[in-house]
Design a protein around this motif. Structure first.
Motif: not given
Length: 212
Positions: A164-168, A199
């Motif tokens: 996962r490149a970025r977190q929500l 996600s």
């Protein structure tokens, strides 16, 4: 060797079943995780394939620790050379329950002092402390005045899978999602419905489960 794979509270049975499915020996669920046995490669295999374990710890020693001095002397007598050399950085994490020692920061500090003092006595040099990115993490679990000393094989928590490149804003940890999928009773054949609007962590972990 004896290992302890940590897990989120309530997911220990799911981790136990997962490790048994992986063919791991000596699996036994306990508070906060699952014990298992094997050689070092078995610990590495659990790091690689377990979706539910948060950390994988290799047991180094168990000592009596009714007070700070006993903890210090016991840790100092352990031969840390196979796990930690003076050119590698160190961090110590501690947990405790039902013991005379109740301050985890004090437990970690005394453990660190004993390790580096022992290094200095044996070789004249000691490891530096790096709390942010250590080479070796030592974990101390103190229960009923007995301390079990572990070396952390996993480094970062295993929920940091890297896909996962970025977190929500409100992420679901991958390890918890994997446990939820297993505890749901999904048979890996029926259609899987993800009721969330996030996600896609649940279906990703369900897909990973099918690879076991």
């Amino acid at each position: 060797m004896t290992f302890f794979a940590t897990a989120a509270k309530g997911t220990e049975p799911a981790l136990r079943d997962e490790l048994r499915e992986l063919g791991v020996s000596g699996v036994r669920a306990d508070r906060g995780g699952v014990h298992f046995a094997g050689d070092l490669s078995e610990g590495a295999r659990v790091c690689l394939w377990s979706r539910i374990a948060v950390r994988v710890l290799a047991e180094v020693a168990e000592i009596a620790a009714p007070d700070g001095d006993a903890l210090y002397e016991g840790v100092r007598e352990v031969d840390w050379e196979p796990y930690l050399t003076s050119d590698r950085t160190l961090a110590v994490r501690a947990s405790c329950r039902s013991s005379a020692l109740t301050h985890t920061q004090f437990i970690a500090q005394r453990t660190k002092d004993a390790i580096v003092d022992g290094q200095r006595d044996r070789g004249g040099e000691r490891s530096s402390v790096d709390l942010d990115d250590p080479d070796v993490v030592v974990s101390v679990h103190l229960v009923r005045d007995r301390a079990t000393l572990y070396v952390d094989l996993s480094g970062q928590p295993l929920n940091l899978r890297g896909y996962r490149a970025r977190q929500l804003a409100a992420p679901l940890k991958e390890t918890l999602a994997a446990a939820i999928v297993r505890l749901s009773g999904w048979d890996r054949e029926a259609p899987l419905l993800d009721p969330m609007c996030g996600s896609g962590t649940l279906p990703i972990e369900a897909a990973m489960l099918c690879l076991l």
